[in-house]
Design a protein around this motif. Structure first.
Motif, PDB file in Angstrom:
ATOM      1  N   PHE A  90      -6.967   3.910  21.181  1.00 48.54           N
ATOM      2  CA  PHE A  90      -6.825   5.397  20.831  1.00 48.54           C
ATOM      3  C   PHE A  90      -6.310   5.667  19.967  1.00 48.54           C
ATOM      4  O   PHE A  90      -5.267   5.229  19.268  1.00 48.54           O
ATOM      5  CB  PHE A  90      -6.047   5.766  22.290  1.00 48.54           C
ATOM      6  N   LYS A  91      -6.425   6.970  19.518  1.00 49.90           N
ATOM      7  CA  LYS A  91      -5.710   7.695  18.536  1.00 49.90           C
ATOM      8  C   LYS A  91      -4.807   8.649  19.435  1.00 49.90           C
ATOM      9  O   LYS A  91      -5.059   8.868  20.583  1.00 49.90           O
ATOM     10  CB  LYS A  91      -6.413   8.810  17.814  1.00 49.90           C
ATOM     11  N   ARG A  92      -3.663   9.163  18.816  1.00 54.49           N
ATOM     12  CA  ARG A  92      -2.751   9.796  19.486  1.00 54.49           C
ATOM     13  C   ARG A  92      -3.420  11.209  20.264  1.00 54.49           C
ATOM     14  O   ARG A  92      -2.952  11.641  21.159  1.00 54.49           O
ATOM     15  CB  ARG A  92      -1.620  10.366  18.531  1.00 54.49           C
ATOM     16  N   ASP A  93      -4.511  11.615  19.686  1.00 56.81           N
ATOM     17  CA  ASP A  93      -5.175  12.862  20.105  1.00 56.81           C
ATOM     18  C   ASP A  93      -6.005  12.588  21.303  1.00 56.81           C
ATOM     19  O   ASP A  93      -6.763  13.466  21.950  1.00 56.81           O
ATOM     20  CB  ASP A  93      -5.951  13.653  18.989  1.00 56.81           C
ATOM     21  N   GLY A  94      -5.984  11.465  21.811  1.00 57.72           N
ATOM     22  CA  GLY A  94      -7.002  10.961  23.302  1.00 57.72           C
ATOM     23  C   GLY A  94      -8.162  10.614  22.760  1.00 57.72           C
ATOM     24  O   GLY A  94      -9.123  10.306  23.723  1.00 57.72           O
ATOM     25  N   THR A  95      -8.716  10.411  21.430  1.00 55.81           N
ATOM     26  CA  THR A  95      -9.977  10.122  20.992  1.00 55.81           C
ATOM     27  C   THR A  95      -9.910   8.410  20.671  1.00 55.81           C
ATOM     28  O   THR A  95      -8.734   8.144  20.613  1.00 55.81           O
ATOM     29  CB  THR A  95     -10.673  10.775  20.049  1.00 55.81           C
ATOM     30  N   LEU A  96     -10.948   7.853  20.481  1.00 58.70           N
ATOM     31  CA  LEU A  96     -10.832   6.273  20.290  1.00 58.70           C
ATOM     32  C   LEU A  96     -11.015   6.370  18.575  1.00 58.70           C
ATOM     33  O   LEU A  96     -11.520   7.379  17.914  1.00 58.70           O
ATOM     34  CB  LEU A  96     -12.324   5.869  20.742  1.00 58.70           C
ATOM     35  N   ILE A  97     -10.389   5.470  18.326  1.00 55.91           N
ATOM     36  CA  ILE A  97     -10.256   4.886  16.800  1.00 55.91           C
ATOM     37  C   ILE A  97     -11.884   4.527  16.131  1.00 55.91           C
ATOM     38  O   ILE A  97     -12.086   4.811  15.278  1.00 55.91           O
ATOM     39  CB  ILE A  97      -9.123   3.779  16.509  1.00 55.91           C
ATOM     40  N   ILE A 108       0.724   4.892  22.266  1.00 55.67           N
ATOM     41  CA  ILE A 108      -0.330   4.578  22.385  1.00 55.67           C
ATOM     42  C   ILE A 108      -1.284   4.133  20.945  1.00 55.67           C
ATOM     43  O   ILE A 108      -2.236   3.198  21.173  1.00 55.67           O
ATOM     44  CB  ILE A 108      -1.001   5.454  23.272  1.00 55.67           C
ATOM     45  N   ALA A 109      -1.222   4.860  20.075  1.00 55.35           N
ATOM     46  CA  ALA A 109      -1.961   4.825  18.788  1.00 55.35           C
ATOM     47  C   ALA A 109      -2.054   3.460  18.377  1.00 55.35           C
ATOM     48  O   ALA A 109      -0.929   3.038  18.079  1.00 55.35           O
ATOM     49  CB  ALA A 109      -1.714   5.726  17.806  1.00 55.35           C
ATOM     50  N   GLY A 110      -3.381   2.987  18.029  1.00 53.37           N
ATOM     51  CA  GLY A 110      -3.641   1.786  17.564  1.00 53.37           C
ATOM     52  C   GLY A 110      -3.450   0.515  18.236  1.00 53.37           C
ATOM     53  O   GLY A 110      -3.886  -0.289  17.833  1.00 53.37           O
ATOM     54  N   ASN A 111      -2.855   0.556  19.573  1.00 50.71           N
ATOM     55  CA  ASN A 111      -2.920  -0.676  20.272  1.00 50.71           C
ATOM     56  C   ASN A 111      -4.193  -0.872  21.060  1.00 50.71           C
ATOM     57  O   ASN A 111      -4.857   0.208  21.173  1.00 50.71           O
ATOM     58  CB  ASN A 111      -1.763  -0.323  21.386  1.00 50.71           C
ATOM     59  N   VAL A 112      -4.621  -1.917  21.153  1.00 41.72           N
ATOM     60  CA  VAL A 112      -5.860  -2.480  21.817  1.00 41.72           C
ATOM     61  C   VAL A 112      -5.804  -2.641  23.365  1.00 41.72           C
ATOM     62  O   VAL A 112      -4.709  -3.344  23.673  1.00 41.72           O
ATOM     63  CB  VAL A 112      -6.533  -3.843  21.213  1.00 41.72           C
ATOM     64  N   PHE A 113      -6.420  -2.057  23.843  1.00 46.35           N
ATOM     65  CA  PHE A 113      -6.587  -1.987  25.386  1.00 46.35           C
ATOM     66  C   PHE A 113      -7.992  -2.492  26.142  1.00 46.35           C
ATOM     67  O   PHE A 113      -8.886  -2.229  25.158  1.00 46.35           O
ATOM     68  CB  PHE A 113      -6.421  -0.473  26.272  1.00 46.35           C
ATOM     69  N   THR A 114      -7.889  -3.024  27.125  1.00 49.01           N
ATOM     70  CA  THR A 114      -9.128  -3.187  27.719  1.00 49.01           C
ATOM     71  C   THR A 114      -9.240  -2.710  29.168  1.00 49.01           C
ATOM     72  O   THR A 114      -8.142  -2.562  29.734  1.00 49.01           O
ATOM     73  CB  THR A 114      -9.078  -5.077  27.949  1.00 49.01           C
ATOM     74  N   LEU A 115     -10.395  -2.580  29.332  1.00 54.12           N
ATOM     75  CA  LEU A 115     -10.687  -1.804  30.934  1.00 54.12           C
ATOM     76  C   LEU A 115     -12.152  -2.406  31.378  1.00 54.12           C
ATOM     77  O   LEU A 115     -12.906  -2.644  30.616  1.00 54.12           O
ATOM     78  CB  LEU A 115     -10.983  -0.240  30.407  1.00 54.12           C
ATOM     79  N   LEU A 132     -13.423  11.427  27.488  1.00 49.67           N
ATOM     80  CA  LEU A 132     -12.593  11.552  26.147  1.00 49.67           C
ATOM     81  C   LEU A 132     -12.937  13.195  25.793  1.00 49.67           C
ATOM     82  O   LEU A 132     -13.901  13.733  25.778  1.00 49.67           O
ATOM     83  CB  LEU A 132     -12.946  10.747  25.152  1.00 49.67           C
ATOM     84  N   PRO A 133     -11.977  13.639  25.189  1.00 50.62           N
ATOM     85  CA  PRO A 133     -10.750  13.184  24.905  1.00 50.62           C
ATOM     86  C   PRO A 133      -9.701  13.339  26.025  1.00 50.62           C
ATOM     87  O   PRO A 133      -9.790  14.203  26.790  1.00 50.62           O
ATOM     88  CB  PRO A 133     -10.036  14.011  23.742  1.00 50.62           C
ATOM     89  N   LEU A 134      -8.610  12.147  26.141  1.00 53.95           N
ATOM     90  CA  LEU A 134      -7.679  12.364  27.131  1.00 53.95           C
ATOM     91  C   LEU A 134      -6.463  12.935  26.772  1.00 53.95           C
ATOM     92  O   LEU A 134      -6.369  13.105  25.277  1.00 53.95           O
ATOM     93  CB  LEU A 134      -7.198  10.994  27.562  1.00 53.95           C
TER      94      LEU A 134
END
Length: 121
Positions: A56-63, A107-114, A95-97
């Motif tokens: 995620f970016k800080r604005d709730g969209t995806l990188i 949250i920004a830049g961290n890799v998440f899995t769902l 999105l955006p969240l």
């Protein structure tokens, strides 16, 4: 080089209701619950799952676009692609969240899995 943290959000951890999508999300459990609420598995896809990885970016969209990291779908290539497409659509539909300031900062830049699951038969 800074290594991204890997966190997993799974449906099993997300049985609690989540706040309205308009309210800022305060935790990763709330983020996961919001994303799962957008998920509708394709018809006739029992016992299937796909895991997407994204940041995620800080604005709730995806990188960038999400990546498929694991898939278990009964059926051929068409069934697999339909399932992956449905999971990506669910992610994009959410999105955006809206993140709380504290969550957005970390949250920004961290890799998440769902993991997106279909009901078990």
């Amino acid at each position: 080089m800074k290594m991204a943290r890997f966190l997993t959000i799974t449906g099993a951890l997300l049985v609690a209701p989540f706040p309205s999508l308009a309210a800022p999300l305060n935790s990763m459990n709330e983020v996961g619950a919001a994303m799962q609420a957008c998920w509708t598995p394709p018809a006739n896809s029992e016992n299937s799952s796909v895991t997407l990885s994204f940041s995620f970016k800080r604005d709730g969209t995806l990188i960038g676009p999400p990546k498929t990291t694991a898939i278990h779908v009964v059926g051929g290539d068409k069934a697999r692609q339909a399932y992956v497409d449905a999971a990506i659509k669910a992610l994009n539909d959410c999105l955006p969240l809206s993140f709380s300031p504290a969550l957005a900062q970390g949250i920004a830049g961290n890799v998440f899995t769902l993991q997106f699951n279909s009901p078990k038969k």
